[in-house]
Design an enzyme around this catalytic site. Structure first.
Site, short mmCIF file in Angstrom:
data_model
loop_
_atom_site.label_atom_id
_atom_site.label_comp_id
_atom_site.label_asym_id
_atom_site.label_seq_id
_atom_site.Cartn_x
_atom_site.Cartn_y
_atom_site.Cartn_z
N GLY A 280 0.85 -1.17 0.00
CA GLY A 280 0.00 0.00 0.00
C GLY A 280 0.89 1.22 0.00
N ASP B 31 -6.90 8.84 -2.53
CA ASP B 31 -6.37 7.78 -3.38
C ASP B 31 -7.43 6.71 -3.63
OD1 ASP B 31 -4.48 6.59 -4.97
OD2 ASP B 31 -3.35 5.69 -3.31
#
Ligand SMILES: *[C@@H]1O[C@H](CO)[C@@H](O)[C@H](O)[C@H]1NC(C)=O
Ligand SMILES: *[C@@H]1O[C@H](CO)[C@@H](O)[C@H](O)[C@H]1NC(C)=O
Ligand SMILES: *[C@@H]1O[C@H](CO)[C@@H](O)[C@H](O)[C@H]1NC(C)=O
Ligand SMILES: *[C@@H]1O[C@H](CO)[C@@H](O)[C@H](O)[C@H]1NC(C)=O
Ligand SMILES: *[C@@H]1O[C@H](CO)[C@@H](O)[C@H](O)[C@H]1NC(C)=O
Ligand SMILES: *[C@@H]1O[C@H](CO)[C@@H](O)[C@H](O)[C@H]1NC(C)=O
Ligand SMILES: *[C@@H]1O[C@H](CO)[C@@H](O)[C@H](O)[C@H]1NC(C)=O
Ligand SMILES: *[C@@H]1O[C@H](CO)[C@@H](O)[C@H](O)[C@H]1NC(C)=O
Ligand SMILES: *[C@@H]1O[C@H](CO)[C@@H](O)[C@H](O)[C@H]1NC(C)=O
Ligand SMILES: *[C@@H]1O[C@H](CO)[C@@H](O)[C@H](O)[C@H]1NC(C)=O
Length: 808
Positions: free
Chosen positions: A531, A648
């Site tokens: 991530g 995001d």
């Protein structure tokens, strides 16, 4: 074809119980009647629209609903039939040309008017016969004609019949109304902790939302189940076999109530559409029925969520009434539907600090109103009503305050569970924030940069999106099926939880040691993915005998972010609690090590699902996923304490849980937006392709940046392809967003999903929403609330202008 149908009808007619067979049934032990492959039912044929049980008391087949028919089981009664089970209850009713077939290969399918087939009974094995039993249980038998491979008793909708159980972890969901059997607004859960609890069917219902409980909680994993026996005794039992266990609690025994129907009485326990769980007796001899007992016993506005958001309940002349709170008006003004709730009667002004509060709003006092909801702030040390009212006025997050004997509770939106107390009760005083009339025109403080003919449309959309309304109960209802299964009525504070200062205990995060997490992840062996700011590992925690999987994220580049920011973010994200957000369970802060512990999502990311080579989700699933994501973002933007910009949003950051519910994850880039902040970020966050154009323009970033990313994700989800894809036939198809606009203008949106049969109107609306979201100009983009309302079909969608008209 017709000849065959007539023949089948004839056969069925011949096999119907005549008076003779019924008479015989009373003298001989009844044998279940077999339904064999090759038979079918149709709604209009008077003789074969249902399969009856031996005694004729229960029927399985087509039952009229609205203008069409649903497949259901009902209790046949002289006066009124009563539906006790519904197949695929959330599907629209079918027309009279539909057909229910028990096919030669042992499946029970419903063929609708368009010829589309759908399984009525989802079972993998092939059924050799079926039977509508006299208990009201519809069963399918496997190869040997005796073992049951499927039974309706295992899939209750809103009703339990005699000798039926609701297993541990199971639930009943109310229907929308007597005449609409779709999933309604309330739930009865047989919880894993042994408690039987009634809740409104919100996505994120917690112990605060419960309105009745059996109080039989006995800690975790006790495996109690609810059982209604043949003589109307409703019991909570402690073993999976109903015959060897003794009741932990008998909620009601019909005999105590002097109900003497004997075996000519059929009992049923139903979670009714008004949220009350009732035990009924039906007397077969005279066709009458009566309520033996209700839970909660008196429905004097006890049922939480009976009235929609921002409205209050009044109990008057044995009737419940819902009315809007001061400053709100009915959401569904056209139909005057009070169950949907109310919205603000003026648009939201951009309150940023104390002075704004006083400039924009008044506080309207009201006597005899209380609510039983969780305040976000409570001051036990308030000297007067006036002080309480003022405290709310100057707080931009506060929309109502309740003063009671020195205590002042501040409430955010939506306002829930408000009800009238009896006249003359002066112990409490409620205050509601309402907009000053002079600010009526505040809704559009910005000049609108449009020059084209779509002027009206744009004004329309801005009005729509600035409405400061609420999420609808009905919307929640649609997805309530996928609700969290485990809810505990009484939270026990775990000794190892470490409450971040001032947090309420039900959002407490657990603090882990580094060693604990290293052990849980087996020395960080299985990497799930990378991530932002670090890799994510799979791990497991042992909790008693059960194992819980977790995802552990090891933050790497944290040093620059600083300790305070880490704390602030953990705190904010730890407080988020929504069905469509991946839950943060805990963290580790030891020396320079920073780790975050999330719930584990077993079905991978949406990216993998959409673009991978496994099974692709079907149209309905994709629509549901799109809504899930929108609701998750809406929560981040408007429903948690400080708005959070995710920054995001992309398919890789949307994870699927075991029930294929989409959940937003990876808040590594997310930013808290304090009410007084408009942000200009120094570092570009986000992922190319999903990033709003303003990231490159050095203009302030707002919540609308997430709306842009959502628009791209929505298009990708609808079309099951990447926004940028060079493996296409025509050059104009390479960029999905551009192509979608072309198809939309040419009214050929079905071209976007070749080889799929879809509802073109739905697709067109979805594409319209996406095109609004990806407008270059942030002001033109709707808010997430607007997006959700449009996706749900609650507000109309104007024609979107070309997304990148400025650039062109
Ligand atoms: C039942 O209610 C749902 C949700 O409001 C609606 O979509 C459906 O059309 C209704 N069905 C009937 C038969 O009225
Ligand atoms: C049958 O049901 C309808 C609708 O629920 C109701 O209006 C009617 O009074 C009922 N009839 C009897 C005899 O109970
Ligand atoms: C099952 O029952 C049906 C109907 O009674 C019969 O036609 C079929 O032959 C039976 N199958 C077996 C394996 O006994
Ligand atoms: C009650 O259900 C069990 C299975 O759940 C079944 O074995 C039993 O025969 C049923 N009893 C009656 C009286 O229907
Ligand atoms: C149902 O439960 C009650 C109370 O435990 C009991 O008296 C009664 O005999 C039971 N009925 C049947 C059919 O088992
Ligand atoms: C069920 O509960 C009863 C009474 O509390 C107890 O005696 C019995 O052992 C329990 N049975 C099981 C299987 O837990
Ligand atoms: C049941 O009947 C008994 C005596 O016939 C009576 O005392 C009692 O009040 C009745 N109970 C209810 C709930 O009607
Ligand atoms: C119907 O019969 C039951 C018992 O068999 C009796 O208790 C009830 O009062 C009767 N109802 C009517 C309306 O006659
Ligand atoms: C109840 O059922 C038994 C046998 O199952 C029968 O002997 C009895 O007559 C029935 N009682 C009534 C009131 O029908
Ligand atoms: C909104 O409601 C409040 C109180 O009910 C009322 O005073 C106000 O005039 C209303 N505002 C508008 C714009 O309708």
């Amino acid at each position: 074809m017709d000849a065959i149908a007539v023949y089948i009808t004839f056969l069925l007619f011949m096999s119907l119980p005549s008076e003779n067979t019924r008479a015989r049934a009373e003298t001989q032990p009844p044998l279940p009647k077999k339904i064999v492959p090759g038979t079918s039912l149709s709604p209009i044929s008077a003789h074969s629209s249902s399969w009856l049980s031996h005694s004729g008391l229960f029927a399985f087949g087509f039952y009229p609903q609205g203008n069409g028919f649903v497949v259901a089981i009902w209790l046949v009664c002289k006066k009124n039939n009563t539906i006790v089970w519904t197949a695929n209850r959330d599907d629209p009713p079918v027309t009279s040309t539909a057909k229910l077939q028990f096919t030669m290969n042992g499946r029970l399918i419903l063929k609708d008017q368009k010829g589309q087939e759908k399984l009525v009974v989802k079972v993998n094995a092939r059924a050799s016969s079926g039977s509508m039993l006299d208990s009201g249980n519809f069963v399918l038998y496997g190869n040997d004609n005796s073992s049951i491979i499927w039974q309706s008793f295992d899939y209750p909708t809103d009703t339990l019949l005699g000798n039926q159980s609701l297993p541990c972890g199971g639930q009943l969901s109310s229907s929308i109304s007597e005449t609409n059997r779709s999933t309604g607004r309330f739930q009865l859960n047989m919880q894993n902790d042994g408690n039987l609890v009634l809740y409104p069917a919100y996505i994120s219902a917690t112990s605060w939302d419960a309105y009745w409980a059996s109080d039989t909680s006995a800690g975790n994993e006790v495996k109690y189940h609810l059982y209604l026996n043949k003589t109307g005794s409703l019991q909570i039992l402690n073993s999976s076999s109903v015959f060897i266990s003794s009741p932990i609690a008998t909620l009601i025994d019909a005999l105590e109530d002097n109900d003497t129907g004997g075996n000519q009485t059929i009992y049923r326990a139903t979670l009714d559409s008004d949220g009350v769980f009732r035990l009924y007796a039906h007397y077969v001899n005279n066709g009458s029925d009566k309520v033996i007992k209700s839970f909660p016993e008196t429905n004097t506005c006890e049922v939480k969520g009976f009235c929609g958001f921002n409205s209050y309940c009044t109990f008057n002349d044995d009737k419940l009434l819902c009315s809007c709170l001061p400053g709100y008006k009915l959401l569904d003004e056209k139909n005057q539907d009070t169950s949907l709730g109310c919205k603000r009667n003026y648009s939201k002004a951009e309150c940023k600090d104390e002075k704004d509060g006083e400039a924009f709003y008044n506080m309207v006092p009201m006597n005899n109103i209380v609510w039983d909801d969780h305040p976000y702030f409570q001051n036990e040390d308030t000297s007067s009503e006036e002080q309480c009212s003022l405290a709310c006025l100057v707080d931009c997050n506060c929309w109502a305050a309740l003063y009671e004997k020195g205590s002042c509770k501040k409430q955010g939106l939506p306002l829930r569970y408000a009800k009238r107390t009896h006249e003359g009760d002066d112990s409490t005083k409620a205050f509601f924030k309402v907009g000053k009339n002079s600010w009526k025109g505040y809704e559009n403080p910005f000049p609108i940069p449009i020059k084209t003919t779509s002027n009206k449309a744009v004004v329309h959309i801005i009005v729509v999106t600035s409405v400061f309304s609420i999420i609808l109960c009905s919307a929640i209802v649609i997805s309530s099926h996928y609700m969290y299964k485990i809810r505990v009525l009484k939270y026990k504070r775990l000794t190892e939880t470490w409450s971040l200062g001032g947090l309420n205990e039900d959002v407490a995060l657990r603090r882990f040691t580094y060693n604990e997490l290293r052990r849980a992840t087996n020395q960080f062996k299985e990497e799930l993915g990378k991530g932002s700011f670090g890799a994510v590992y799979k791990g497991s925690l042992n909790k008693g005998k059960t194992k819980r999987f977790i995802a552990v994220k090891r933050l790497e580049k944290l040093v620059e972010e600083g300790e305070r920011e880490f704390q602030a973010e953990v705190r904010a994200i730890g407080k988020t609690h929504h069905r469509n957000l991946v839950r943060l369970l805990g963290f580790c802060a030891e020396g320079s090590k920073r780790l975050l512990v999330y719930e584990y999502m077993s079905n991978g990311s949406l990216g993998k699902l959409l673009f991978g080579d496994q099974r692709r989700p079907n149209w309905d699933e994709r629509i549901r996923i799109a809504l899930d994501i929108a609701r998750g973002i809406l929560y981040l933007h408007e429903e948690c304490e400080a708005p959070i910009i995710h920054c995001d949003i992309k398919p890789q950051n949307i994870l699927m849980d075991e029930f294929w519910t989409a959940k937003i994850s990876d808040f590594g880039l997310a930013k808290l937006l304090m009410p007084d902040q408009t942000r200009t970020f120094t570092v570009i966050r986000g992922t190319r392709g999903y990033m709003a154009p303003e990231w490159n323009k050095n203009t302030p970033i707002s919540l609308k940046a997430d709306v842009y990313s959502y628009g791209i994700v929505l298009l990708e989800t609808l079309c099951c392809r990447r926004n940028l894809d060079v493996n296409v036939l025509e050059p104009e198809e390479i960029l999905l967003s551009g192509w979608a606009y072309k198809c939309f203008v040419a009214r050929e949106v079905n071209k976007l999903v070749p080889s799929e049969v879809i509802d073109e109107n739905v697709m067109e609306n979805m594409v319209k929403v996406a095109l609004w979201c990806i407008q270059d100009e942030p002001l033109l983009r709707p808010t997430m609330k607007g997006v959700v309302l449009m996706l749900e079909g609650i507000t109309d969608i104007a024609i979107p202008p070309c997304p990148d008209s400025n650039r062109a």
